[in-house]
Design a protein around this motif. Structure first.
Motif, PDB file in Angstrom:
ATOM      1  N   GLY A   1       0.804  -1.216   0.000  1.00 35.97           N
ATOM      2  CA  GLY A   1       0.000   0.000   0.000  1.00 35.97           C
ATOM      3  C   GLY A   1       0.834   1.262   0.000  1.00 35.97           C
ATOM      4  N   ILE A   2       2.030   1.203  -0.605  1.00 34.66           N
ATOM      5  CA  ILE A   2       2.905   2.375  -0.662  1.00 34.66           C
ATOM      6  C   ILE A   2       3.343   2.622  -2.102  1.00 34.66           C
ATOM      7  N   ASP A   3       3.826   3.828  -2.354  1.00 34.78           N
ATOM      8  CA  ASP A   3       4.392   4.181  -3.645  1.00 34.78           C
ATOM      9  C   ASP A   3       5.881   3.866  -3.664  1.00 34.78           C
ATOM     10  N   TYR A   4       6.421   3.661  -4.851  1.00 32.78           N
ATOM     11  CA  TYR A   4       7.848   3.363  -4.989  1.00 32.78           C
ATOM     12  C   TYR A   4       8.716   4.481  -4.408  1.00 32.78           C
TER      13      TYR A   4
ATOM     14  N   VAL B   1       6.280   0.838   9.868  1.00 31.68           N
ATOM     15  CA  VAL B   1       5.054   0.040  10.027  1.00 31.68           C
ATOM     16  C   VAL B   1       4.027   0.809  10.847  1.00 31.68           C
ATOM     17  N   GLU B   2       4.470   1.404  11.936  1.00 30.07           N
ATOM     18  CA  GLU B   2       3.553   2.161  12.795  1.00 30.07           C
ATOM     19  C   GLU B   2       3.015   3.393  12.076  1.00 30.07           C
ATOM     20  N   GLU B   3       3.895   4.092  11.383  1.00 32.26           N
ATOM     21  CA  GLU B   3       3.489   5.322  10.678  1.00 32.26           C
ATOM     22  C   GLU B   3       2.405   5.055   9.644  1.00 32.26           C
ATOM     23  N   HIS B   4       2.499   3.910   8.969  1.00 29.68           N
ATOM     24  CA  HIS B   4       1.572   3.599   7.888  1.00 29.68           C
ATOM     25  C   HIS B   4       0.458   2.642   8.306  1.00 29.68           C
ATOM     26  N   GLY B   5       0.382   2.313   9.589  1.00 30.90           N
ATOM     27  CA  GLY B   5      -0.697   1.463  10.072  1.00 30.90           C
ATOM     28  C   GLY B   5      -0.705   0.078   9.449  1.00 30.90           C
TER      29      GLY B   5
END
Length: 396
Positions: A41-44, A230-234
């Protein structure tokens, strides 16, 4: 070990027979890498370093591969470690995150292979496996092709020392082909009887063709992130922790033992596994699911013992008892393993990572190992390096 590291996204292509699909390695990398990024669920643009593995390719093929995902100027490190290339890329990405050098790193592997047995590219210099082959030729008469010769010779030694049978090795192939029926990413999805495995063409006794991993094209990828990321992006609900990881290369015992089993890396595997168990605070009895390097059925049996699933010489008993399949003590190679899923050298270690991530998330569909809570990965390349990794869910 430094900080914690987590797998937050995985992706892979279907493994294919060389030439069976109209694609090139940038296409493979784009597919696997895009899938891994989407899974995370992130961008490159959030990736800070990339470790890209392949065995057969030109210099900076790693850059060409990840340029399909973006052009952000990040360090791209090309990785080649024979059949353990994919897990070596993973090892380096994990090191980068644990050390604090990166909050988010990409490990990607691919291979575009030629049909047939593995061969050398350069004939005007020492072959990296020559020292191993010469040592083995002192123990058992040399034969071609080299890879089945080496692992077949180790199987013969096991037969002579412990009374293991050809049928026990063949049962491993029966199991892995049966597992692959449920894997849409596998190169082969056919089930075979024991008689069919034994009756297949002999490559190097006791190995028949259906006990040997095929040449394959394909790619795999994993996104590795720090605890803070991990925490920052849930992402805690999907993150899988690297609970332990070790790489071991050849030791004096590889050659001093005068043993085919040592020459194909059993002691490297054992040393790496012991370090991982200590790091993770677990033992083999705590593991639920395993993806291990069954380049040949003989090596899967040797690896049972090297990982401590049983005592030395007792690997055949595990397969006879059904202890390495569904309903047994462990499920080994639910993906079908290298024998049936395929073995694109640079991608194999990352495909193993993907399978175990899905297993621990409970999203492996028909392959799902019920209640899987701890997973173990083993990937080995002769010449040589063994990488062992333990995984558990972040919330465990």
């Amino acid at each position: 070990m430094g900080g914690r590291a987590y797998v937050i996204g995985v992706g892979m292509t279907k493994f294919e027979k060389p030439g069976g699909r109209d694609w090139d390695y940038p296409d493979m990398a784009r597919e696997a890498g895009t899938n891994a990024l989407a899974d995370a669920g992130i961008d490159y643009e959030r990736v800070e370093q990339a470790y890209v593995g392949y065995v057969y390719g030109e210099s900076t093929s790693g850059q060409r591969a990840v340029y399909e995902l973006g052009l952000t100027g990040i360090p791209v490190i090309n990785v080649n470690n024979n059949c353990s290339t994919g897990s070596t890329a993973l090892f380096l990405a994990v090191q980068a995150v644990r050390s604090g050098s990166a909050e988010c790193a990409l490990a990607l592997g691919f291979e575009k292979m030629q049909p047939g047995s593995l061969g050398s590219t350069y004939e005007d210099r020492e072959q990296p496996m020559m020292k191993h082959l010469l040592a083995l030729a002192e123990l058992q008469e040399f034969a071609m092709p080299p890879a089945p010769y080496m692992f077949g010779a180790a199987g013969r030694e096991h037969i002579e020392k412990y009374g293991t049978t050809a049928e026990q090795f063949a049962k491993i192939a029966v199991k892995n082909h049966r597992h692959s029926v449920n894997n849409p990413y596998a190169q082969f999805r056919d089930e075979y009887t024991l008689d069919e495995i034994l009756a297949a063409k002999t490559i190097y006794d006791p190995l028949t063709k259906l006990q040997c991993s095929p040449t394959s094209d394909g790619s795999g990828a994993a996104i590795i992130a720090s605890e803070a990321f991990v925490e920052e992006h849930g992402l805690a609900a999907q993150a899988i922790e690297i609970a332990g990881q070790a790489m071991v290369t050849d030791m004096r015992s590889t050659f001093d033992d005068k043993s085919a089993i040592s020459l194909v890396g059993a002691k490297m595997t054992s040393a790496a596994a012991n370090r991982v168990y200590e790091q993770a605070g677990i033992g083999p009895e705590d593991v639920d699911v395993i993806e291990l390097h069954d380049c040949f059925s003989t090596n899967e049996l040797l690896t049972y013992e090297a990982l401590g699933l049983c005592a030395e010489g007792e690997g055949g008993k595990l397969i006879d008892a059904g202890d390495t399949t569904y309903g047994g003590r462990w499920v080994v190679n639910p993906s079908g393993g290298l024998i049936s899923k395929g073995h694109p050298l640079g991608a194999t270690g990352l495909a193993q990572c993907a399978e175990l991530t899905w297993q621990l998330r409970g999203t492996a569909d028909a392959r799902q190992v019920e209640g899987a809570g701890i997973a173990l990965q083993h990937n080995i390349g002769l010449g040589g390096a063994a990488v062992v990794t333990a995984y558990r869910p972040a919330d465990r």
